[in-house]
Design a protein around this motif. Structure first.
Motif, PDB file in Angstrom:
ATOM      1  N   ASN A 149       0.814  -1.215   0.000  1.00  0.00           N
ATOM      2  CA  ASN A 149       0.000   0.000   0.000  1.00  0.00           C
ATOM      3  C   ASN A 149       0.849   1.267   0.000  1.00  0.00           C
ATOM      4  O   ASN A 149       0.306   2.358  -0.046  1.00  0.00           O
ATOM      5  N   GLU A 150       2.173   1.117   0.049  1.00  0.00           N
ATOM      6  CA  GLU A 150       3.051   2.307  -0.038  1.00  0.00           C
ATOM      7  C   GLU A 150       4.189   1.999  -0.996  1.00  0.00           C
ATOM      8  O   GLU A 150       4.827   0.950  -0.898  1.00  0.00           O
ATOM      9  N   GLU A 174      -5.589  -2.032  -0.094  1.00  0.00           N
ATOM     10  CA  GLU A 174      -5.825  -1.055   0.965  1.00  0.00           C
ATOM     11  C   GLU A 174      -4.930  -1.311   2.173  1.00  0.00           C
ATOM     12  O   GLU A 174      -4.261  -0.403   2.656  1.00  0.00           O
ATOM     13  N   ASP A 175      -4.906  -2.543   2.644  1.00  0.00           N
ATOM     14  CA  ASP A 175      -4.101  -2.826   3.830  1.00  0.00           C
ATOM     15  C   ASP A 175      -3.424  -4.199   3.736  1.00  0.00           C
ATOM     16  O   ASP A 175      -4.018  -5.220   4.029  1.00  0.00           O
ATOM     17  N   PRO A 176      -2.164  -4.202   3.316  1.00  0.00           N
ATOM     18  CA  PRO A 176      -1.483  -5.486   3.075  1.00  0.00           C
ATOM     19  C   PRO A 176      -1.171  -6.279   4.349  1.00  0.00           C
ATOM     20  O   PRO A 176      -0.687  -7.397   4.244  1.00  0.00           O
ATOM     21  N   ARG A 177      -1.441  -5.688   5.509  1.00  0.00           N
ATOM     22  CA  ARG A 177      -1.099  -6.440   6.724  1.00  0.00           C
ATOM     23  C   ARG A 177      -2.267  -7.196   7.315  1.00  0.00           C
ATOM     24  O   ARG A 177      -2.083  -7.960   8.256  1.00  0.00           O
ATOM     25  N   TRP A 275      -4.749  -8.468  11.947  1.00  0.00           N
ATOM     26  CA  TRP A 275      -3.377  -8.434  11.441  1.00  0.00           C
ATOM     27  C   TRP A 275      -2.932  -9.872  11.199  1.00  0.00           C
ATOM     28  O   TRP A 275      -3.207 -10.759  12.017  1.00  0.00           O
TER      29      TRP A 275
END
Ligand SMILES: *[C@@H]1O[C@H](CO)[C@@H](O)[C@H](O)[C@H]1NC(C)=O
Ligand SMILES: *[C@@H]1O[C@H](CO)[C@@H](O)[C@H](O)[C@H]1NC(C)=O
Ligand SMILES: *[C@@H]1O[C@H](CO)[C@@H](O)[C@H](O)[C@H]1NC(C)=O
Ligand SMILES: *[C@@H]1O[C@H](CO)[C@@H](O)[C@H](O)[C@H]1NC(C)=O
Length: 338
Positions: A149-150, A174-177, A275
């Motif tokens: 996401n970054e 959106e949120d890879p974790r 998570w």
């Protein structure tokens, strides 16, 4: 006078017969030469050497047998099992899903890595790259979908992964974790394909040729594998805890293999919305995919080997356990794939 003429006739007859005999024999030996030349063109080297010997007429017989190469092509009977084993089966095409954080010296100021050092952080990052590269180099891995996401982590990976990069695809999410992200991605992008979510420091090894997509679909199988360890560049991971050894197994799992088929239900999505690094997420996943997903969840880690690299020993010290007795599943090691 009469008998002289008769003798002459007999002499001429014998002469003619002798000429005919010589002529026909010569023609025969020419035929042999032609055959021998033909043999030279089409036989493998060791056969050519035997056919160079003077060819008595009987030797024509062996060259009339089908040549070895011709035999192979004309056999229509079922092949003996030995030959079957050499026939190339198409390799399973696995679409791996991975992600990793970009750890830098800034992370030393966080609670997670406060007691660590920059060297440890760098070593950990290099383990991530090794794990990713090993996954990319696996013969059964067709694509590696890297979720991020970054973009700084993408730059980091691109600068370090140099081999088999054509298999590597970057996907913004959106949120890879979050654990649910890997399954959302698989169900959205990999319908009908063999998907494998694996932590970045766990890479596939032996056994993956045995994966059969039709079985995964028709029997609705999901493999949630427990890792192995072996000698790595910086340490021997062969004696790690939580490995596939039946005596050491106590519920820890790493890599997921399944074929996404149809939608992922909101109930399953909710159960995976944690998570991914928290302890017990995989036990919740086993329970969830069994009860809500109606998968047959097994752990054939004795035939499908995944290897963990964690020589650096760097760990996020804020991890906690989330599974409860109501939502925990276990899948002890087995050696059967169906
Ligand atoms: C790249 O991947 C293939 C398998 O798809 C593997 O056979 C090959 O060895 C890999 N390349 C290197 C340099 O490891
Ligand atoms: C990426 O995800 C992390 C949490 O996993 C979050 O802290 C961060 O803000 C996200 N970055 C962007 C650009 O969405
Ligand atoms: C493996 O681990 C066990 C228990 O931690 C230990 O007793 C044993 O010496 C280790 N073996 C090797 C080869 O490191
Ligand atoms: C959580 O999962 C672990 C295996 O990872 C298991 O040993 C433990 O019993 C589970 N916790 C509860 C409360 O059931």
């Amino acid at each position: 006078m009469k008998s002289k003429a008769l003798l002459l006739k007999i002499f001429l007859l014998v002469l003619i017969l002798a000429i005919i005999y010589i002529l026909t024999n010569h023609a025969e030996s020419n035929k042999d030469e032609i055959k021998a030349n033909h043999v030279k063109e089409s036989l493998p080297l060791h056969e050519v050497m035997t056919s160079n010997k003077p060819l008595p007429t009987q030797q024509k017989i062996p060259t009339k047998q089908p040549l070895p190469s011709q035999q192979k092509m004309t056999i229509k009977q079922p092949l003996p099992s030995q030959q079957k084993m050499t026939i190339k089966q198409p390799l399973p095409k696995i679409y791996a899903i991975v992600t990793m954080p970009l750890l830098t010296k800034k992370d030393l100021q966080t609670k997670k890595y406060r007691t660590s050092t920059i060297e440890k952080i760098e070593e950990r990052m290099s383990e991530f790259i090794t794990g990713l590269q090993n996954t990319l180099n696996h013969e059964c891995v067709y694509r590696v979908h890297f979720l991020y996401n970054e973009s700084n982590v993408v730059d980091y990976v691109k600068a370090r992964v140099k081999i088999n990069t054509t298999k590597l695809v970057f996907n913004r999410v959106e949120d890879p974790r979050k654990h649910v992200t890997y399954f959302d991605f698989a169900y959205e992008k990999l319908q009908g394909e063999i998907a494998m979510y694996t932590p970045i420091d766990v890479y596939p090894g032996e056994g993956f040729r045995l994966i059969n997509k039709d079985d995964l679909i028709s029997k609705k199988l999901m493999y949630i594998l427990t890792r192995h360890g072996k000698q790595e560049k910086n340490c021997d991971m062969g004696n790690i805890s939580n490995n596939c050894n039946r005596k050491r197994y106590f519920g820890s799992h790493d890599s997921y293999i399944f074929v996404p088929n149809g939608p992922l239900s909101p109930e399953i999505r909710k159960a995976l919305d944690y998570w991914s690094i928290v302890w017990g997420q995989e036990n919740i996943a086993i329970h969830t995919f069994r009860t809500l997903g109606h998968f047959k969840v097994t752990n054939p880690c004795e035939v499908l080997f995944v290897y963990h690299i964690h020589c650096s020993n760097l760990r996020d010290s804020t991890r906690y356990r989330i599974n409860t007795s109501a939502n925990s599943g276990m899948a002890p090691p087995t050696n059967t794939l169906t």
